[in-house]
Scaffold this motif. Sequence first.
Motif, PDB file in Angstrom:
ATOM      1  N   UNK A  82     -56.383  26.784  33.433  1.00 58.70           N
ATOM      2  CA  UNK A  82     -55.896  27.688  32.464  1.00 58.70           C
ATOM      3  C   UNK A  82     -57.094  28.547  31.410  1.00 58.70           C
ATOM      4  N   UNK A  83     -56.413  29.447  30.928  1.00 59.95           N
ATOM      5  CA  UNK A  83     -57.398  30.067  30.110  1.00 59.95           C
ATOM      6  C   UNK A  83     -57.585  29.314  28.669  1.00 59.95           C
ATOM      7  N   UNK A  84     -56.604  28.617  28.400  1.00 60.70           N
ATOM      8  CA  UNK A  84     -56.478  27.719  27.179  1.00 60.70           C
ATOM      9  C   UNK A  84     -54.976  27.541  26.730  1.00 60.70           C
ATOM     10  N   UNK A  85     -54.948  27.438  25.318  1.00 60.88           N
ATOM     11  CA  UNK A  85     -53.574  27.065  24.720  1.00 60.88           C
ATOM     12  C   UNK A  85     -53.035  28.564  24.242  1.00 60.88           C
ATOM     13  N   UNK A  86     -52.052  28.257  23.677  1.00 62.22           N
ATOM     14  CA  UNK A  86     -51.618  29.340  22.707  1.00 62.22           C
ATOM     15  C   UNK A  86     -51.699  29.698  21.326  1.00 62.22           C
ATOM     16  N   UNK A  87     -52.826  28.691  20.844  1.00 61.42           N
ATOM     17  CA  UNK A  87     -53.510  28.956  19.692  1.00 61.42           C
ATOM     18  C   UNK A  87     -53.158  28.108  18.506  1.00 61.42           C
ATOM     19  N   UNK A  88     -52.162  27.029  18.589  1.00 65.06           N
ATOM     20  CA  UNK A  88     -51.802  26.367  17.393  1.00 65.06           C
ATOM     21  C   UNK A  88     -52.979  25.753  16.625  1.00 65.06           C
ATOM     22  N   UNK A  89     -53.908  25.121  17.319  1.00 68.81           N
ATOM     23  CA  UNK A  89     -55.019  24.604  16.653  1.00 68.81           C
ATOM     24  C   UNK A  89     -55.877  25.788  16.012  1.00 68.81           C
ATOM     25  N   UNK A  90     -55.920  26.650  16.482  1.00 64.00           N
ATOM     26  CA  UNK A  90     -56.655  27.918  15.708  1.00 64.00           C
ATOM     27  C   UNK A  90     -55.911  28.077  14.417  1.00 64.00           C
ATOM     28  N   UNK A  91     -54.856  28.319  14.516  1.00 63.05           N
ATOM     29  CA  UNK A  91     -53.684  28.699  13.405  1.00 63.05           C
ATOM     30  C   UNK A  91     -54.018  27.681  12.262  1.00 63.05           C
ATOM     31  N   UNK A  92     -54.090  26.451  12.474  1.00 63.61           N
ATOM     32  CA  UNK A  92     -54.305  25.259  11.333  1.00 63.61           C
ATOM     33  C   UNK A  92     -55.486  25.336  10.956  1.00 63.61           C
ATOM     34  N   UNK A  93     -56.580  25.580  11.830  1.00 59.46           N
ATOM     35  CA  UNK A  93     -58.093  25.514  11.477  1.00 59.46           C
ATOM     36  C   UNK A  93     -58.158  26.853  10.549  1.00 59.46           C
ATOM     37  N   UNK A  94     -57.728  27.980  10.800  1.00 56.04           N
ATOM     38  CA  UNK A  94     -58.312  29.005  10.102  1.00 56.04           C
ATOM     39  C   UNK A  94     -57.388  29.051   8.927  1.00 56.04           C
ATOM     40  N   UNK A  95     -56.268  28.684   8.724  1.00 60.06           N
ATOM     41  CA  UNK A  95     -55.455  28.308   7.341  1.00 60.06           C
ATOM     42  C   UNK A  95     -56.186  27.561   6.723  1.00 60.06           C
ATOM     43  N   UNK A  96     -56.643  26.252   7.341  1.00 63.60           N
ATOM     44  CA  UNK A  96     -57.011  25.469   6.457  1.00 63.60           C
ATOM     45  C   UNK A  96     -58.358  25.746   5.695  1.00 63.60           C
ATOM     46  N   UNK A  97     -59.288  26.903   5.938  1.00 61.10           N
ATOM     47  CA  UNK A  97     -60.218  27.043   5.260  1.00 61.10           C
ATOM     48  C   UNK A  97     -59.896  27.918   4.039  1.00 61.10           C
ATOM     49  N   UNK A  98     -58.829  28.280   3.876  1.00 59.09           N
ATOM     50  CA  UNK A  98     -58.326  28.666   2.674  1.00 59.09           C
ATOM     51  C   UNK A  98     -57.901  27.876   1.548  1.00 59.09           C
ATOM     52  N   UNK A  99     -57.853  26.515   2.092  1.00 56.95           N
ATOM     53  CA  UNK A  99     -57.327  25.578   1.126  1.00 56.95           C
ATOM     54  C   UNK A  99     -58.600  24.919   0.536  1.00 56.95           C
ATOM     55  N   UNK A 100     -58.736  24.810  -0.633  1.00 59.18           N
ATOM     56  CA  UNK A 100     -59.724  24.184  -1.288  1.00 59.18           C
ATOM     57  C   UNK A 100     -59.704  22.695  -1.095  1.00 59.18           C
ATOM     58  N   UNK A 101     -60.549  22.005  -0.056  1.00 62.99           N
ATOM     59  CA  UNK A 101     -60.349  20.745   0.350  1.00 62.99           C
ATOM     60  C   UNK A 101     -60.996  19.809  -0.705  1.00 62.99           C
ATOM     61  N   UNK A 102     -61.740  20.093  -1.660  1.00 65.35           N
ATOM     62  CA  UNK A 102     -62.068  19.429  -3.003  1.00 65.35           C
ATOM     63  C   UNK A 102     -61.061  19.238  -3.900  1.00 65.35           C
ATOM     64  N   UNK A 103     -59.971  19.833  -3.744  1.00 66.28           N
ATOM     65  CA  UNK A 103     -58.755  19.384  -4.837  1.00 66.28           C
ATOM     66  C   UNK A 103     -57.836  18.578  -4.173  1.00 66.28           C
ATOM     67  N   UNK A 104     -58.201  17.675  -3.015  1.00 67.93           N
ATOM     68  CA  UNK A 104     -57.404  16.838  -2.331  1.00 67.93           C
ATOM     69  C   UNK A 104     -56.668  15.811  -3.295  1.00 67.93           C
ATOM     70  N   UNK A 105     -57.610  15.100  -4.175  1.00 67.20           N
ATOM     71  CA  UNK A 105     -57.256  13.960  -5.070  1.00 67.20           C
ATOM     72  C   UNK A 105     -56.418  14.507  -6.183  1.00 67.20           C
ATOM     73  N   UNK A 106     -56.519  15.848  -6.389  1.00 65.15           N
ATOM     74  CA  UNK A 106     -55.792  16.278  -7.799  1.00 65.15           C
ATOM     75  C   UNK A 106     -54.642  16.574  -7.205  1.00 65.15           C
TER      76      UNK A 106
END
Length: 986
Positions: A417-441
């Motif tokens: 197959x050429x690949x998947x339908x892209x759920x993993x990209x959806x979560x990866x690209x959305x995740x870079x707009x979340x400030x990972x340093x604020x997790x504990x707060x």
Amino acid sequence: MGAPNLPNAHIPSATYRLQFNAGFTFADATRIIGYLHDLGVSDVYASSYLAAKEGSVHGYDVVNQTILNKEVGDEQSYQAMVEELSRHGMGHILDFVPNHMCIESADNVWWMDVLENGMSSPYAHFFDIDWEPVKKELTGKVLLPLLGDQYGKVLEAGGLQLLFREGAFFVQCYSLPIPIEPRSYLRILQHRLDTLKERFPPDAGPVQELLSIETGLQHLPLPTERDPAQMGERHREKEIIKKRLWQLCQDAPEVMEFIAENVRIFNGSKGDPNSFDLLDQLLREQVYRLSYWRVATEEINYRRFFDINALAAIRMEDQGVYDLTHALLFKLIREGKVTGVRIDHVDGLYDPVSYLQNLQKSAYIQLCGWEPGGEGGNGAEAEYFRELERQPCYQPLYAVVEKILMKGEQLPEQWPVAGSTGYEFLNSVNGIFVDTEAAKQFDRIYDRFVNRAFDFTEIVYQKKKLVMQVSLSGEVNMLAHQLNNIAEQDRLTRDFTLNSLVRAISEVIACFPVYRTYANSASVRDKDVQYIEAAVSKAKRWNPAISGSVFDFLRDVLLLKAPERASEESRRAWLYFAMRFQQITGPVMAKGLEDTAFYVYHRLISLNDVGGMPGKFGTTVEAFHGQNLERNKNFPHAMITTSTHDSKRGEDVRTRIDALSELPELWQKSVMRWSRINKGRGSLIENQRVPDRNEEYLIYQTLLGAWPAGGLDQAGYDAFRGRIKDYMIKALREAKVNSSWVSPNSTYEDAVLGFLDGILEQSPGNPFLREFQPLQRRLSRCGLFSSLSQSLLKMTAPGVPDFYQGTELIEFTLVDPDNRRQVDYGARIEALRELRAREAEIGAQALCRELLEQGDNGRIKLFLIYRVLNYRRQSRDPFDAGEYLPLEAQGARERHVCAFARKGGARTLIVAAARLVATLMPEAGDSPLGETVWQDTVLLLPEGSGERFRNVVNDQQVEAERRDGRLAIPLAALFSEVSVALLEPA
């Protein structure tokens, strides 16, 4: 005959998903194809439009894969759509459903044949039915959990009615007529037969014909018959008998009256329980057993799609089933009407790799021009396998699979197959707009608000166990009985009790780290070994009261580590169990994670989307680049997306909520104040606050994300409020905490809706809206810029960018059915027309400035997509087969940009997008643009990329300069007018 020219898969440059149903037909699609082409889309990606249950809005409840859905259009309108696609040089990807069929429709003639003829039906092997289940009373029968109450209550209330139609008998169950087994017609036709005989002379023709029909029925082969000759005779003779009976009724009205009266008698009289005995006895003789829908949890004996009783699994591993269900698909491929496929829920298949290999081989034969089974077919197969030896990854058909990949998981390398339908990209690209340093707060804010500490891993574990108890216990019990049979064959394992095996299976599935494994032979992939051993190890740790030897036995069976002395038959049983186990872990994960845990854990709900693990707070840019590099190496033409029909929230809702991660102090202050203001709006039910704190936390984030842009009139506001209320009912039931689909708590739900009405009341006496609006406006502005960045990254990263219908404008949709509402294409067509005219008038640079000032209407997103997709379609090399080079920024704002280069041939393109913009924009009306924002930050360029560039987005000219011996572009200049850039050498 010489070898044909080898067909190569048509690779899209950009796809656009359309949802077909009665409200959006082939004719509707034909009218917008020109618009999609102008937008830059290369391929229409269609939801299933094969025959589905009447009124279906999504097409997944397929009833016949061999014909088109008449609600969507006829052959003529379909042909017109295909011709319009061809006229624009566009491809066509079809969503194909190989796993299941809808069985609550008389249009599913294969299933109806099974219900009429049982094991002797020529379609009995089509469906995954256990004809010898654990419950012996169901031997040779199919459990039909269709009833809304206990069988006896429904029967005595007149809810089941016998019908006679065109020589055949049916039982009407709600709107579904279910066939009666022909031999049991005798019970109806012989009832009061003497009264009919009295109306005719002794040798009267009608009586003799009826007696002859009864003799024919008595000699029909049994519905348990499996001998092909006897099955053929039964099928032939029963149809002849029906025709004879119907003709007799036309010729002799007395016979029709006799049958009609018997039908009336069998249907009983309300208030007289004994009057239903005849119908009860008749139904007991059927090859199905009608039951209360709740019975399905434990006793169902056909495999379902997840826990949906109406969707029965089909045995795609059977070549006959495969051939018939794919006949139309391959015809469309052969005729060039379909150029690619999306395979729905590939994890539901018994043997995914064999299915996918079969799919590509069949497509090859079709594309070579040979008819199935025709002359040259064997030659085509031989040539296909020769080509596989030369190119192991050879794929004549563009195919992607709907597959959810967990952290670190890759598609099996042998899948063609050429690949998947892209759920993993959806979560990866959305995740870079979340400030990972604020997790504990955010942990502290969430825990404090809801007055408890949530552990996401523990929630998933518990919810998977809950799903196995309330929805899928029948499937688990079936597995346990299979494992028990295996255990009984060996003296070292026969002492394991059935109960211990049930518990071990449940615990290992609850601890399973991925959706499924893929063993289909005597060997198990190394990755699958790791997953199985990790799940068993965790299950043993978490369940010290269960003997470890039971877990070890289950592990050995799953890993196919049969003893040396095991017979070949035993080894086959081990493999069969392992493959059946694999089909169950996926539904449990999906129902426990996506459809339960995601509605319980609300730390930051933009992370709660299909394919995501919200226990992980966002994605680093380094991890995002790593995924892109991996995809570019292994699946460069996989689909990548930011919204789908399965998304829990639309992409533009998520980017607004993402921005909260940058404002933890403001968020904490706001949510605490809102809760104090709204305290009087809640209710108290059985000493419990409604909504509870966790639900209230969800409500505030949902409102921030979904609040419509711009002003609303009263009708628009009422519609929005209705959508939020519908969403919350779904969220409450999916969470299974205070209500559920199985047992809706209407009192609790009404109280939550009352709370929503109160906080959304438009009146001076409602301070919440006044307090809510400033933060909402600020997040809305942040979300706009993040949506632009996310769109650009999708259009330029490795893979084929996919756009869900309507998302070319800013759209604030929630989970289905909200995201399946009809799209206003008239508005979009007009918007693009106006943008192109305005661009010609004032230029792209001035138009971008204008559009950013009018951000509420979302047209800036449409313009960005139009510019980049058209450029991509004209300059495919860097995107289709180009290198992917992560780029670095240096300076005070370096963490606020994501950038990479795409290098193909002699051309190097630079992609840069602003991220985490909330901290760059202190006020609601700000923009992340210019020197004040970006200060000294520069983007470092790869060597040989050039010094002068044009930004494809707005035609702005940009120059690089030397910084410490390296070429660099100041972000203050690059992002002076727009916060996204696709640079080509000037």
